[in-house]
Design a protein around this motif. Structure first.
Motif, PDB file in Angstrom:
ATOM      1  N   ARG A 215       0.834  -1.206   0.000  1.00 11.87           N
ATOM      2  CA  ARG A 215       0.000   0.000   0.000  1.00 11.87           C
ATOM      3  C   ARG A 215       0.871   1.259   0.000  1.00 11.87           C
ATOM      4  NH1 ARG A 215      -3.314  -3.287   3.565  1.00 11.87           N
ATOM      5  NH2 ARG A 215      -2.337  -2.346   5.401  1.00 11.87           N
ATOM      6  N   HIS A 216       1.976   1.197   0.731  1.00  9.77           N
ATOM      7  CA  HIS A 216       2.881   2.356   0.794  1.00  9.77           C
ATOM      8  C   HIS A 216       3.496   2.648  -0.563  1.00  9.77           C
ATOM      9  CE1 HIS A 216       6.011   5.117   2.148  1.00  9.77           C
ATOM     10  NE2 HIS A 216       6.880   4.367   1.458  1.00  9.77           N
ATOM     11  N   ILE A 217       4.064   1.632  -1.212  1.00  8.82           N
ATOM     12  CA  ILE A 217       4.731   1.910  -2.489  1.00  8.82           C
ATOM     13  C   ILE A 217       3.716   2.277  -3.569  1.00  8.82           C
ATOM     14  CG2 ILE A 217       6.757   0.519  -1.931  1.00  8.82           C
ATOM     15  CD1 ILE A 217       5.693  -1.633  -3.851  1.00  8.82           C
ATOM     16  N   ALA A 218       2.492   1.762  -3.433  1.00  8.30           N
ATOM     17  CA  ALA A 218       1.444   2.154  -4.386  1.00  8.30           C
ATOM     18  C   ALA A 218       1.121   3.629  -4.240  1.00  8.30           C
ATOM     19  CB  ALA A 218       0.185   1.307  -4.165  1.00  8.30           C
ATOM     20  N   ARG A 219       0.959   4.080  -3.005  1.00  8.53           N
ATOM     21  CA  ARG A 219       0.611   5.490  -2.759  1.00  8.53           C
ATOM     22  C   ARG A 219       1.727   6.430  -3.161  1.00  8.53           C
ATOM     23  NH1 ARG A 219      -1.418   3.302   2.202  1.00  8.53           N
ATOM     24  NH2 ARG A 219       0.504   3.978   3.236  1.00  8.53           N
ATOM     25  N   THR A 220       2.971   5.966  -3.092  1.00  5.17           N
ATOM     26  CA  THR A 220       4.105   6.841  -3.383  1.00  5.17           C
ATOM     27  C   THR A 220       4.582   6.737  -4.827  1.00  5.17           C
ATOM     28  OG1 THR A 220       5.594   5.150  -2.446  1.00  5.17           O
ATOM     29  CG2 THR A 220       4.895   6.944  -0.990  1.00  5.17           C
ATOM     30  N   GLY A 221       3.810   6.052  -5.680  1.00  3.62           N
ATOM     31  CA  GLY A 221       4.064   6.107  -7.107  1.00  3.62           C
ATOM     32  C   GLY A 221       5.039   5.090  -7.658  1.00  3.62           C
ATOM     33  N   PHE A 222       5.214   3.942  -6.992  1.00  2.00           N
ATOM     34  CA  PHE A 222       6.108   2.914  -7.505  1.00  2.00           C
ATOM     35  C   PHE A 222       5.645   2.460  -8.877  1.00  2.00           C
ATOM     36  CE2 PHE A 222       7.156  -1.682  -7.877  1.00  2.00           C
ATOM     37  CZ  PHE A 222       8.543  -1.604  -7.806  1.00  2.00           C
ATOM     38  N   ARG A 223       6.590   2.356  -9.826  1.00  4.23           N
ATOM     39  CA  ARG A 223       6.259   1.952 -11.191  1.00  4.23           C
ATOM     40  C   ARG A 223       7.132   0.793 -11.682  1.00  4.23           C
ATOM     41  NH1 ARG A 223       2.515   4.278  -9.958  1.00  4.23           N
ATOM     42  NH2 ARG A 223       1.395   6.001 -10.963  1.00  4.23           N
ATOM     43  N   GLY A 224       7.792   0.118 -10.760  1.00  2.00           N
ATOM     44  CA  GLY A 224       8.639  -1.001 -11.148  1.00  2.00           C
ATOM     45  C   GLY A 224       7.863  -2.307 -11.213  1.00  2.00           C
ATOM     46  N   GLU A 225       8.594  -3.416 -11.141  1.00  6.20           N
ATOM     47  CA  GLU A 225       7.981  -4.739 -11.198  1.00  6.20           C
ATOM     48  C   GLU A 225       7.804  -5.306  -9.787  1.00  6.20           C
ATOM     49  OE1 GLU A 225       7.092  -5.662 -14.096  1.00  6.20           O
ATOM     50  OE2 GLU A 225       8.530  -4.928 -15.581  1.00  6.20           O
ATOM     51  N   ILE A 226       6.690  -5.985  -9.561  1.00  5.27           N
ATOM     52  CA  ILE A 226       6.458  -6.730  -8.330  1.00  5.27           C
ATOM     53  C   ILE A 226       6.554  -8.212  -8.679  1.00  5.27           C
ATOM     54  CG2 ILE A 226       4.791  -7.312  -6.529  1.00  5.27           C
ATOM     55  CD1 ILE A 226       3.621  -4.482  -6.889  1.00  5.27           C
ATOM     56  N   VAL A 227       7.518  -8.893  -8.096  1.00  4.77           N
ATOM     57  CA  VAL A 227       7.786 -10.292  -8.439  1.00  4.77           C
ATOM     58  C   VAL A 227       7.486 -11.185  -7.240  1.00  4.77           C
ATOM     59  CG1 VAL A 227       9.530 -11.953  -9.177  1.00  4.77           C
ATOM     60  CG2 VAL A 227       9.563  -9.623 -10.096  1.00  4.77           C
ATOM     61  N   VAL A 228       6.571 -12.119  -7.416  1.00  4.38           N
ATOM     62  CA  VAL A 228       6.276 -13.095  -6.363  1.00  4.38           C
ATOM     63  C   VAL A 228       7.438 -14.086  -6.305  1.00  4.38           C
ATOM     64  CG1 VAL A 228       4.779 -15.018  -5.707  1.00  4.38           C
ATOM     65  CG2 VAL A 228       3.777 -12.843  -6.482  1.00  4.38           C
ATOM     66  N   GLU A 229       8.122 -14.099  -5.154  1.00  5.03           N
ATOM     67  CA  GLU A 229       9.258 -15.003  -4.966  1.00  5.03           C
ATOM     68  C   GLU A 229       9.056 -15.742  -3.641  1.00  5.03           C
ATOM     69  OE1 GLU A 229      13.788 -14.308  -5.980  1.00  5.03           O
ATOM     70  OE2 GLU A 229      13.471 -13.987  -3.833  1.00  5.03           O
ATOM     71  N   ILE A 230       8.276 -16.809  -3.710  1.00  6.00           N
ATOM     72  CA  ILE A 230       7.958 -17.578  -2.514  1.00  6.00           C
ATOM     73  C   ILE A 230       8.584 -18.968  -2.600  1.00  6.00           C
ATOM     74  CG2 ILE A 230       5.810 -16.322  -2.122  1.00  6.00           C
ATOM     75  CD1 ILE A 230       4.330 -18.793  -3.286  1.00  6.00           C
ATOM     76  N   SER A 231       8.620 -19.658  -1.484  1.00  6.96           N
ATOM     77  CA  SER A 231       9.065 -21.043  -1.464  1.00  6.96           C
ATOM     78  C   SER A 231       7.851 -21.960  -1.404  1.00  6.96           C
ATOM     79  CB  SER A 231       9.963 -21.311  -0.253  1.00  6.96           C
ATOM     80  OG  SER A 231      10.265 -22.689  -0.166  1.00  6.96           O
ATOM     81  N   THR A 232       7.762 -22.879  -2.385  1.00  3.26           N
ATOM     82  CA  THR A 232       6.679 -23.873  -2.364  1.00  3.26           C
ATOM     83  C   THR A 232       7.260 -25.283  -2.293  1.00  3.26           C
ATOM     84  OG1 THR A 232       6.562 -23.967  -4.797  1.00  3.26           O
ATOM     85  CG2 THR A 232       5.143 -22.360  -3.680  1.00  3.26           C
ATOM     86  N   ARG A 233       8.482 -25.377  -1.808  1.00  2.00           N
ATOM     87  CA  ARG A 233       9.146 -26.686  -1.749  1.00  2.00           C
ATOM     88  C   ARG A 233       8.385 -27.691  -0.885  1.00  2.00           C
ATOM     89  NH1 ARG A 233      15.123 -24.935  -0.087  1.00  2.00           N
ATOM     90  NH2 ARG A 233      13.881 -23.360   0.988  1.00  2.00           N
ATOM     91  N   LYS A 234       7.669 -27.199   0.112  1.00  2.00           N
ATOM     92  CA  LYS A 234       6.960 -28.106   1.020  1.00  2.00           C
ATOM     93  C   LYS A 234       5.530 -28.401   0.574  1.00  2.00           C
ATOM     94  CE  LYS A 234       9.683 -26.780   5.084  1.00  2.00           C
ATOM     95  NZ  LYS A 234       9.647 -26.221   6.470  1.00  2.00           N
ATOM     96  N   ALA A 235       5.155 -27.886  -0.578  1.00  2.00           N
ATOM     97  CA  ALA A 235       3.805 -28.170  -1.073  1.00  2.00           C
ATOM     98  C   ALA A 235       3.659 -29.669  -1.333  1.00  2.00           C
ATOM     99  CB  ALA A 235       3.541 -27.387  -2.359  1.00  2.00           C
ATOM    100  N   ALA A 236       2.608 -30.263  -0.792  1.00  3.71           N
ATOM    101  CA  ALA A 236       2.433 -31.717  -0.902  1.00  3.71           C
ATOM    102  C   ALA A 236       2.065 -32.135  -2.319  1.00  3.71           C
ATOM    103  CB  ALA A 236       1.370 -32.180   0.079  1.00  3.71           C
ATOM    104  N   THR A 237       1.347 -31.267  -3.039  1.00  7.17           N
ATOM    105  CA  THR A 237       0.896 -31.588  -4.388  1.00  7.17           C
ATOM    106  C   THR A 237       1.054 -30.366  -5.283  1.00  7.17           C
ATOM    107  OG1 THR A 237      -1.388 -30.887  -3.994  1.00  7.17           O
ATOM    108  CG2 THR A 237      -0.833 -33.180  -3.457  1.00  7.17           C
ATOM    109  N   ARG A 238       0.935 -30.582  -6.592  1.00  2.24           N
ATOM    110  CA  ARG A 238       0.968 -29.461  -7.528  1.00  2.24           C
ATOM    111  C   ARG A 238      -0.224 -28.531  -7.288  1.00  2.24           C
ATOM    112  NH1 ARG A 238       0.956 -29.782 -13.046  1.00  2.24           N
ATOM    113  NH2 ARG A 238       2.523 -28.129 -13.191  1.00  2.24           N
ATOM    114  N   GLU A 239      -1.339 -29.102  -6.864  1.00  6.44           N
ATOM    115  CA  GLU A 239      -2.527 -28.283  -6.576  1.00  6.44           C
ATOM    116  C   GLU A 239      -2.256 -27.346  -5.404  1.00  6.44           C
ATOM    117  OE1 GLU A 239      -2.570 -31.583  -7.139  1.00  6.44           O
ATOM    118  OE2 GLU A 239      -3.521 -31.459  -9.135  1.00  6.44           O
TER     119      GLU A 239
END
Length: 262
Positions: A215-239
């Protein structure tokens, strides 16, 4: 215009090819290629994956992790040059890079000026990422990066804030964004609890304040890329993995775009 991209590292241990597939099926805007597996090391393969799935490549993450130290050789400046070559070939404007490890003294010696020179010669933005002190449990951290883990301490023209790294460092990412100002070019959207582990949680499942940060970077005019970088190594299934990726995309859009200025 700001896009929400999916890092190929978010689907590990599945391959970069699977990441493009997830991004396309879930409605992501683009992909960030973490140079890691054999597919992500090949410009031709990345170009083909991008074309096949209709997924633009927003950025390239240079192979500067501990376990990618031998990807594209061992000379660090060569790795960055190769990353810029890939970025140009696939239409990305950003290469994400970590500061040198403290034992890479020659590389670190002129890192700040070297990054500026690379940006000048390639026309690519090298967005230096925040890291963190290494610590065990609650003990005091040890500085493992040179010239330092906080990019706001240096004169980089372009920087990346990673929320999991901010959590480990126990640094307020909103305050870091304020220190960086318009030098904040790139965001790794994730989360953490403040433990000594680099958790890379689904945003909203930690305590770093991911929603407030967006919310902060949106209000202050950020125009770059937002990249989802999470760990899903422990996911039991592809679903289960797919659900985490979808939840992360929804989180980004809910908290950033609803508050974006202009």
């Amino acid at each position: 215009m700001t896009r929400v991209a999916l890092s190929t590292s978010s689907v590990y241990p599945e391959s970069s090819a699977h990441a493009f597939g997830y991004a396309a099926s879930l409605g992501y805007d683009a992909v960030e290629v973490m140079v890691m597996d054999s597919l992500s090391q090949s410009i031709t393969a990345v170009e083909q994956l991008s074309k096949h799935h209709g997924m633009p490549v927003a950025s390239v993450h240079a192979p500067c992790l501990l376990f990618t130290q031998r990807v594209w050789g061992t000379e660090p400046w060569h790795k960055l040059e190769r990353s810029a070559e890939m970025a140009k070939a696939v239409g990305a404007e950003v290469v994400v890079v970590h500061p040198p490890f403290r034992w890479q003294k020659e590389y670190a010696r002129d890192f700040v000026n070297g990054i500026a020179a690379l940006e000048e010669s390639t026309g690519i933005a090298f967005a230096v990422e925040n890291m963190y002190p290494w610590r065990a449990s609650s003990k005091r951290g040890m500085e493992m990066y040179l010239p330092g883990w906080d990019p706001s301490d240096e004169s980089y023209a372009n920087t990346t804030i990673d929320l999991s790294h901010a959590a480990i460092a126990r640094d307020d990412p909103v305050a870091m964004a304020e220190r960086l100002g318009d030098r904040l070019r790139h965001v790794h959207l994730t989360d953490g609890t403040g433990s000594a582990k680099d958790e890379h949680l689904v945003p909203g499942r930690g305590s770093v304040g991911a929603a407030e940060f967006l919310r902060h970077i949106a209000r202050t005019g950020f125009r770059g890329e937002i990249v989802v970088e999470i760990s899903t190594r422990k996911a039991a299934t592809r679903e289960d993995r797919e659900k985490d990726l979808a939840e992360s995309l929804e989180f980004a859009r809910e908290h950033f775009f609803a508050n974006a200025s202009g």
